[in-house]
Every structure is written in C-alpha cells, then in structure tokens.
Design an enzyme around this catalytic site. Structure first.
Site, PDB file in Angstrom:
ATOM      1  CG  HIS A  58      -1.664   1.223   1.508  1.00  0.00           C
ATOM      2  ND1 HIS A  58      -3.033   1.319   1.412  1.00  0.00           N
ATOM      3  CD2 HIS A  58      -1.242   2.450   1.911  1.00  0.00           C
ATOM      4  CE1 HIS A  58      -3.410   2.539   1.726  1.00  0.00           C
ATOM      5  NE2 HIS A  58      -2.348   3.251   2.036  1.00  0.00           N
ATOM      6  CD  GLU A  59       2.233   3.576   3.722  1.00  0.00           C
ATOM      7  OE1 GLU A  59       2.645   4.658   3.277  1.00  0.00           O
ATOM      8  OE2 GLU A  59       1.141   3.461   4.319  1.00  0.00           O
ATOM      9  CG  HIS A  62       0.702   6.299  -0.498  1.00  0.00           C
ATOM     10  ND1 HIS A  62      -0.460   6.871  -0.952  1.00  0.00           N
ATOM     11  CD2 HIS A  62       0.364   5.618   0.629  1.00  0.00           C
ATOM     12  CE1 HIS A  62      -1.458   6.555  -0.138  1.00  0.00           C
ATOM     13  NE2 HIS A  62      -0.985   5.786   0.832  1.00  0.00           N
ATOM     14  CG  ASP A 159      -3.958   7.086   2.095  1.00  0.00           C
ATOM     15  OD1 ASP A 159      -2.966   7.751   2.431  1.00  0.00           O
ATOM     16  OD2 ASP A 159      -3.965   5.844   2.051  1.00  0.00           O
TER      17      ASP A 159
HETATM   18 ZN    ZN Z   1      -2.129   5.246   2.482  1.00  0.00          ZN
END
Ligand code: ZN
Length: 363
Positions: A58-59, A62, A159
C-alpha cells in the site's frame, strides 16, 4: 525511543520497523503461544507478517506515484497501526497530491480483489481464524478491502483526508485547507477514540490517538509553512551564538551550555568551518559517559546546512523531521546563523500571522 531497524531497501526507499512493531509481534506470538499453543503462535505471526507486507505494498503505491512526480521517497516506517511513508516533500499541485493519496488504497483494493477472486469471492468470516492457508488468504483478502476503505475516510492525515485537503487547498489556499482537513481528522479521531473506549477496542483507541496527534502537528506545520512564505532563513536565524571546537573536550561544551542561553551549538574546525552540531541532549549524554570525550565524537554530523538566502519554509521541513537545529553557513563554510523551533516560534509570536497569502508569489 527512535530505534527502528531497516529490514529492506527498494531503490532509494528504506523500509524500517518501529520498535513497537516488534513488541506487537512478540505480544501476538506470546499470547497465542500461552493461549493456544505453538501452531497458533506461528500462524498468528505469519498472518500479521503477511498483513504488514500488504501495508508495505500500500505504501509503495504512494511511493511509486510520488516518484512519478519527481518526489524523493527515502523511507517507509512500519508501526503496529500501519505504515507511514516519508516523502521528501508533498507536491504543492493539488492534483498530484490527490493521485499520490489515492494510489495507496488502490493497491489495497487490488490485492484484496486478487486474493478474493482466487478464492472464488467467499463472504467475510471473522470466525475463520487463521490456522490454514485458505483461512489466512480469506482474512487477508477482506482486510485489504477494509484497509483501502478505512484509509479513504476523510480524516487527515489518512489518505482520504489528504484528498480532502488537496480539494480544499485548491479552493481556500494551502493553510486554510489543511486546517479544515486537520479539524475533520481530529473529529474522526475523537469518534474513533470514543468507540474504541466504549467497545474496549485497544487498537482502535491507539489509531485514534495517532490520528489526533498527526492531524494536530500537520495543522501546526501547515500554518508555520504558510506564515514563512516569502521569508528567508536570514529572517529567523540567531546571529549571536557561540560555536564549540571540534577537538575540544565535551566538558568545554557543557561549560558553554551553562554560561550561555544556547542549547544548540555549531561545531567548527581550526579554520572556523562547520563540522557538525551539538545539542543539549548529546552534551548531557556524553558528560555522563566521559567528560573528556572530544566534541567530534559526541556531535551530530548530519545537521542540515542552508544559506541565509534559503527559503524559510525549508526550515520548517527540517525541524519537523525532528532535527534539533539548522545551521546557516556562508559559501566558505563558516556558520553565520543557527535556527531552532524555539526561535522560529519566537519570530511567530512577535510577528503575528498576517494574511500570508498576500506574500505568496503569483502563480
Ligand atoms: Zn495510504
């Protein structure tokens, strides 16, 4: 308390585990071991390790989005309540911030959908536990969907809150947009905290505290950044200060600490050129170990160095990254100023924030 060992590196990005994360895994393993035996302890640790691998992915959603906009991404820190990517800066362009913020939940949804598709889209089953591979994948699949949705809540610094901030910032300016998004984050944190308390959900309570603190500090930093727009380092720096010599014993720095009102000292060599910085904590620690230790051994050599002409908002970024001081040097390496949070705050006190947007350069 900042002990966070690096466990992996992908390109320029280092993945670190916060010490509390190791404590959390140990707690999971021990409580499962004592309650249900070795097999449960192993599957518990496997499950949470895989879950956090999903958080890392997930990171990296980004991070890959940020890199596309030329933003450097030095670090991902894993906490028991999730991951935090450190980006060197947030793009000022709201659209880019929105893309970066959405890329993480998108990855979580993709992982969840792929896992659930592979299992034939089973219904969520919290009682399935995680004692077989199928059960672990089922839980991971649904948790990734939950993780993606949870992160889209409009609570800064999550987020969804970043998306909200970017949308508000494009209409109301960066500082006001951030403040409103941070207030929304605090409100959500209070609701989470109350639900966590009433239901005895310790993790939710922890998340609430984390969101509340992060939202507050983000709001403060945004205000500080907007207040410093158009100003330079020279506006903030302390120009009357003492330096300590790199070869002097730490006891000499301790003497200066007592004799002056300074708590942070530039460290210079025989030619007066900057070699590092020495803050009060480091002086105290070194004095307890060995007062005759040379300053060179006790100092930090990675203190950020700027020129007096640098933009002041860079100071906020450095000091926010918990640097004790920023040192301004001339081109020949001689220190001419020291900046700390304390004197930035002093500047803010004597120069109440006018409409900082009036100073913002056009465009
Ligand atoms: Zn996030």
């Amino acid at each position: 308390m900042s002990w966070s060992p690096a466990i992996a590196r992908f390109g320029e990005t280092v993945v670190r585990l916060h010490w509390s994360f190791l404590l959390f895994l140990t707690w999971i393993a021990l409580s499962a071991l004592l309650g249900a035996g070795m097999a449960a302890a192993i599957s518990g640790v496997v499950f949470f390790s895989l879950l956090f691998a999903c958080v890392v992915l997930h990171e990296f959603g980004h991070i890959l989005a940020a890199r596309r906009y030329g933003v450097r991404t030095p670090e991902v820190l894993l906490l028991p309540i999730g991951g935090v990517s450190r980006l060197e800066r947030m793009p000022e362009e709201p659209r880019q911030e929105i893309v970066i913020a959405l890329a993480g939940p998108l990855v979580s949804f993709l992982i969840g959908l792929v896992l659930l598709a592979a299992l034939g889209f089973p219904a969520p089953d919290p009682t399935a536990g995680f004692d077989s591979l199928g059960a672990i994948l089922l839980q991971l699949g649904w948790l990734n969907i939950v993780l993606g949705a949870f992160n889209l809540l409009p609570a800064f610094p999550m987020d969804g809150g970043r998306v909200l901030r970017a949308v508000l910032a494009s209409r109301l300016g960066h500082a006001r947009g951030t403040r409103l998004a941070a207030n929304a984050g605090q409100a959500v944190a209070i609701v989470f905290g109350m639900v966590g308390l009433l239901s005895g959900n310790f993790i939710l309570l922890l998340i609430a505290v984390f969101i509340f603190l992060a939202a507050s500090s983000e709001a403060g930093a945004a205000q500080m950044r907007s207040a410093t727009l158009g100003l330079t380092v020279a506006d903030f720096m302390i120009t009357e200060f003492e330096s300590v010599h790199v070869d002097a014993p730490v006891s000499a720095a301790a003497e200066a600490l007592i004799r002056t009102s300074q708590k942070e000292f530039p460290v210079v060599d025989g030619q007066g050129r900057l070699r590092g910085g020495l803050a009060r904590d480091a002086i105290v620690k070194a004095m307890h170990r060995d007062p005759s230790m040379p300053v060179a051994e006790a100092m930090a050599s990675d203190i950020p160095v700027v020129t007096p002409q640098h933009n002041a908002d860079e100071l906020v970024r450095y000091l926010q990254a918990s640097q004790p001081m920023v040192i301004a040097c001339r081109a020949d390496g001689h220190p001419v100023g020291v900046v700390t949070w304390e004197n930035m705050l002093e500047y803010m006190m004597v120069h109440p924030v006018q409409d900082a947007s009036a100073r913002r350069p056009a465009g």
